[in-house]
Design a protein around this motif. Structure first.
Motif, PDB file in Angstrom:
ATOM      1  N   ARG A   1       0.824  -1.202   0.000  1.00 46.58           N
ATOM      2  CA  ARG A   1       0.000   0.000   0.000  1.00 46.58           C
ATOM      3  C   ARG A   1       0.863   1.258   0.000  1.00 46.58           C
ATOM      4  NH1 ARG A   1      -5.311  -0.457   1.260  1.00 46.58           N
ATOM      5  NH2 ARG A   1      -5.252   1.593   2.225  1.00 46.58           N
ATOM      6  N   LYS A   2       0.339   2.316  -0.576  1.00 47.27           N
ATOM      7  CA  LYS A   2       1.053   3.592  -0.676  1.00 47.27           C
ATOM      8  C   LYS A   2       0.904   4.356   0.634  1.00 47.27           C
ATOM      9  CE  LYS A   2       1.623   7.618  -3.615  1.00 47.27           C
ATOM     10  NZ  LYS A   2       1.209   8.287  -4.833  1.00 47.27           N
ATOM     11  N   GLU A   3       1.609   3.881   1.624  1.00 43.43           N
ATOM     12  CA  GLU A   3       1.602   4.512   2.936  1.00 43.43           C
ATOM     13  C   GLU A   3       3.023   4.440   3.474  1.00 43.43           C
ATOM     14  OE1 GLU A   3      -1.272   2.299   5.165  1.00 43.43           O
ATOM     15  OE2 GLU A   3      -2.931   3.042   3.982  1.00 43.43           O
ATOM     16  N   GLY A   4       3.387   5.375   4.308  1.00 46.39           N
ATOM     17  CA  GLY A   4       4.707   5.325   4.904  1.00 46.39           C
ATOM     18  C   GLY A   4       5.522   6.552   4.575  1.00 46.39           C
ATOM     19  N   SER A   5       6.836   6.378   4.679  1.00 43.37           N
ATOM     20  CA  SER A   5       7.738   7.504   4.499  1.00 43.37           C
ATOM     21  C   SER A   5       7.842   7.903   3.032  1.00 43.37           C
ATOM     22  CB  SER A   5       9.121   7.160   5.045  1.00 43.37           C
ATOM     23  OG  SER A   5       9.666   6.091   4.320  1.00 43.37           O
ATOM     24  N   CYS A   6       8.256   9.157   2.828  1.00 45.23           N
ATOM     25  CA  CYS A   6       8.466   9.633   1.461  1.00 45.23           C
ATOM     26  C   CYS A   6       9.662  10.573   1.433  1.00 45.23           C
ATOM     27  CB  CYS A   6       7.223  10.315   0.903  1.00 45.23           C
ATOM     28  SG  CYS A   6       6.795  11.868   1.694  1.00 45.23           S
ATOM     29  N   ILE A   7      10.240  10.669   0.262  1.00 46.83           N
ATOM     30  CA  ILE A   7      11.354  11.571   0.015  1.00 46.83           C
ATOM     31  C   ILE A   7      10.890  12.571  -1.030  1.00 46.83           C
ATOM     32  CG2 ILE A   7      13.722  11.789  -0.820  1.00 46.83           C
ATOM     33  CD1 ILE A   7      14.153   8.863   0.082  1.00 46.83           C
ATOM     34  N   VAL A   8      10.977  13.841  -0.696  1.00 50.50           N
ATOM     35  CA  VAL A   8      10.610  14.906  -1.618  1.00 50.50           C
ATOM     36  C   VAL A   8      11.921  15.511  -2.131  1.00 50.50           C
ATOM     37  CG1 VAL A   8       9.351  17.070  -1.894  1.00 50.50           C
ATOM     38  CG2 VAL A   8       8.514  15.338  -0.286  1.00 50.50           C
ATOM     39  N   PRO A   9      12.129  15.568  -3.436  1.00 48.45           N
ATOM     40  CA  PRO A   9      13.424  16.007  -3.962  1.00 48.45           C
ATOM     41  C   PRO A   9      13.618  17.527  -3.950  1.00 48.45           C
ATOM     42  CG  PRO A   9      11.981  15.489  -5.764  1.00 48.45           C
ATOM     43  CD  PRO A   9      11.226  15.148  -4.502  1.00 48.45           C
ATOM     44  N   ALA A  10      13.120  18.187  -2.924  1.00 54.49           N
ATOM     45  CA  ALA A  10      13.236  19.641  -2.843  1.00 54.49           C
ATOM     46  C   ALA A  10      13.415  20.077  -1.403  1.00 54.49           C
ATOM     47  CB  ALA A  10      11.980  20.301  -3.421  1.00 54.49           C
ATOM     48  N   LEU A  11      14.020  21.247  -1.249  1.00 61.71           N
ATOM     49  CA  LEU A  11      14.028  21.953   0.033  1.00 61.71           C
ATOM     50  C   LEU A  11      13.082  23.132  -0.139  1.00 61.71           C
ATOM     51  CD1 LEU A  11      17.823  22.027   0.984  1.00 61.71           C
ATOM     52  CD2 LEU A  11      16.068  20.384   1.698  1.00 61.71           C
ATOM     53  N   PHE A  12      12.290  23.404   0.872  1.00 58.85           N
ATOM     54  CA  PHE A  12      11.273  24.452   0.797  1.00 58.85           C
ATOM     55  C   PHE A  12      11.678  25.647   1.633  1.00 58.85           C
ATOM     56  CE2 PHE A  12       9.284  20.319   0.197  1.00 58.85           C
ATOM     57  CZ  PHE A  12       8.684  20.509  -1.027  1.00 58.85           C
ATOM     58  N   LYS A  13      11.309  26.856   1.191  1.00 58.52           N
ATOM     59  CA  LYS A  13      11.645  28.063   1.953  1.00 58.52           C
ATOM     60  C   LYS A  13      10.807  28.182   3.213  1.00 58.52           C
ATOM     61  CE  LYS A  13       9.121  30.837  -1.408  1.00 58.52           C
ATOM     62  NZ  LYS A  13       9.295  31.821  -2.444  1.00 58.52           N
ATOM     63  N   GLY A  14       9.703  27.477   3.269  1.00 60.54           N
ATOM     64  CA  GLY A  14       8.862  27.457   4.455  1.00 60.54           C
ATOM     65  C   GLY A  14       8.774  26.050   5.004  1.00 60.54           C
ATOM     66  N   THR A  15       7.675  25.775   5.680  1.00 59.39           N
ATOM     67  CA  THR A  15       7.480  24.457   6.273  1.00 59.39           C
ATOM     68  C   THR A  15       6.354  23.684   5.590  1.00 59.39           C
ATOM     69  OG1 THR A  15       5.962  25.343   7.933  1.00 59.39           O
ATOM     70  CG2 THR A  15       8.315  25.224   8.519  1.00 59.39           C
ATOM     71  N   GLU A  16       5.851  24.221   4.474  1.00 61.74           N
ATOM     72  CA  GLU A  16       4.801  23.538   3.728  1.00 61.74           C
ATOM     73  C   GLU A  16       5.377  22.922   2.460  1.00 61.74           C
ATOM     74  OE1 GLU A  16       0.827  25.408   3.521  1.00 61.74           O
ATOM     75  OE2 GLU A  16       1.861  27.162   4.361  1.00 61.74           O
ATOM     76  N   ARG A  17       4.809  21.812   2.060  1.00 63.39           N
ATOM     77  CA  ARG A  17       5.225  21.113   0.839  1.00 63.39           C
ATOM     78  C   ARG A  17       4.404  21.673  -0.321  1.00 63.39           C
ATOM     79  NH1 ARG A  17       4.394  14.676  -0.417  1.00 63.39           N
ATOM     80  NH2 ARG A  17       5.113  14.779  -2.561  1.00 63.39           N
ATOM     81  N   LYS A  18       4.852  22.804  -0.853  1.00 63.15           N
ATOM     82  CA  LYS A  18       4.169  23.462  -1.961  1.00 63.15           C
ATOM     83  C   LYS A  18       5.204  23.745  -3.042  1.00 63.15           C
ATOM     84  CE  LYS A  18       1.307  26.819  -0.401  1.00 63.15           C
ATOM     85  NZ  LYS A  18       0.904  27.946   0.442  1.00 63.15           N
ATOM     86  N   LYS A  19       4.854  23.414  -4.284  1.00 67.55           N
ATOM     87  CA  LYS A  19       5.829  23.576  -5.364  1.00 67.55           C
ATOM     88  C   LYS A  19       6.313  25.007  -5.494  1.00 67.55           C
ATOM     89  CE  LYS A  19       2.376  23.746  -9.028  1.00 67.55           C
ATOM     90  NZ  LYS A  19       1.871  23.074 -10.215  1.00 67.55           N
ATOM     91  N   GLU A  20       5.448  25.994  -5.232  1.00 66.06           N
ATOM     92  CA  GLU A  20       5.876  27.389  -5.342  1.00 66.06           C
ATOM     93  C   GLU A  20       6.857  27.783  -4.230  1.00 66.06           C
ATOM     94  OE1 GLU A  20       1.704  27.416  -3.458  1.00 66.06           O
ATOM     95  OE2 GLU A  20       2.644  26.412  -5.141  1.00 66.06           O
ATOM     96  N   ASP A  21       6.982  26.965  -3.177  1.00 65.30           N
ATOM     97  CA  ASP A  21       7.923  27.244  -2.093  1.00 65.30           C
ATOM     98  C   ASP A  21       9.227  26.463  -2.223  1.00 65.30           C
ATOM     99  OD1 ASP A  21       6.191  29.034  -0.956  1.00 65.30           O
ATOM    100  OD2 ASP A  21       5.436  27.652   0.570  1.00 65.30           O
ATOM    101  N   ALA A  22       9.370  25.663  -3.286  1.00 70.12           N
ATOM    102  CA  ALA A  22      10.618  24.929  -3.491  1.00 70.12           C
ATOM    103  C   ALA A  22      11.718  25.928  -3.820  1.00 70.12           C
ATOM    104  CB  ALA A  22      10.459  23.920  -4.618  1.00 70.12           C
TER     105      ALA A  22
END
Length: 177
Positions: free
Chosen positions: A48-69
């Motif tokens: 199942r698609k549950e568990g940890s994930c790796i996002v290939p970006a660092l964000f300027k804030g604390t939200e996972r938003k493409k405009e904040d990459a």
């Protein structure tokens, strides 16, 4: 199933880590050598698609938003069309690219769901009927699935949002470049 990293001597990769349904701030930022990243990407179980994930970006804030990459050190691609690991690895070696190829949570699944609107539009544009026995195979091929996976596909149902299909077992991989 896991893949192999090609040579990427000494490269340090920055990424953000979290969990699939995270609602808390995305603050787990890490610097990893390429070899450690390869271990992280290939140490998982199919399921199942549950568990940890790796996002290939660092964000300027604390939200996972493409405009904040603000920094991306890694390109991550999905191969969901049915190409095998050997086919993908051969193509990457031919290009001389460093990559980690690993199976995804849905590796070898035999079911697909597609947008009902997209399916209905395709039926209309091609003049096919939803009762046409070859429509499911043709639609999946139109959407990029390899012929060897789409062969004999059937539509198993629809609801307001999705059309559901059954097809041959489909290899699915994530490719980190």
């Amino acid at each position: 199933m896991s893949g192999h990293p090609s040579s990427a001597h000494g490269h340090i990769i920055n990424a953000t880590f979290g969990v699939f349904d995270q609602t808390t701030p995305w603050i787990d930022r890490r610097e990893l050598p390429w070899t450690e990243l390869a271990i992280q990407l290939t140490a998982h179980a199919i399921g199942r698609k549950e568990g940890s994930c790796i996002v290939p970006a660092l964000f300027k804030g604390t939200e996972r938003k493409k405009e904040d990459a603000e920094r991306i050190d890694l390109v991550m691609l999905d191969s969901d069309s049915g190409a095998t690991m050997d086919e993908i690895s051969t193509a990457l070696r031919g290009l001389g690219w460093a990559a980690v190829v690993s199976s995804t949570w849905s590796h070898l699944t035999f079911k697909a769901k597609m947008s009902r609107k997209v399916f209905d539009k395709w039926l209309s544009e091609t003049g096919r009927s939803d009762t046409d026995s070859s429509a499911a195979e043709a639609f999946l091929r139109h959407r990029g699935m390899l012929p060897k996976i789409a062969a004999g596909a059937t539509r198993t149902g629809t609801d307001e949002q999705f059309a559901y299909f059954q097809h041959g077992p489909c290899p699915k991989f994530r490719i980190a470049l």
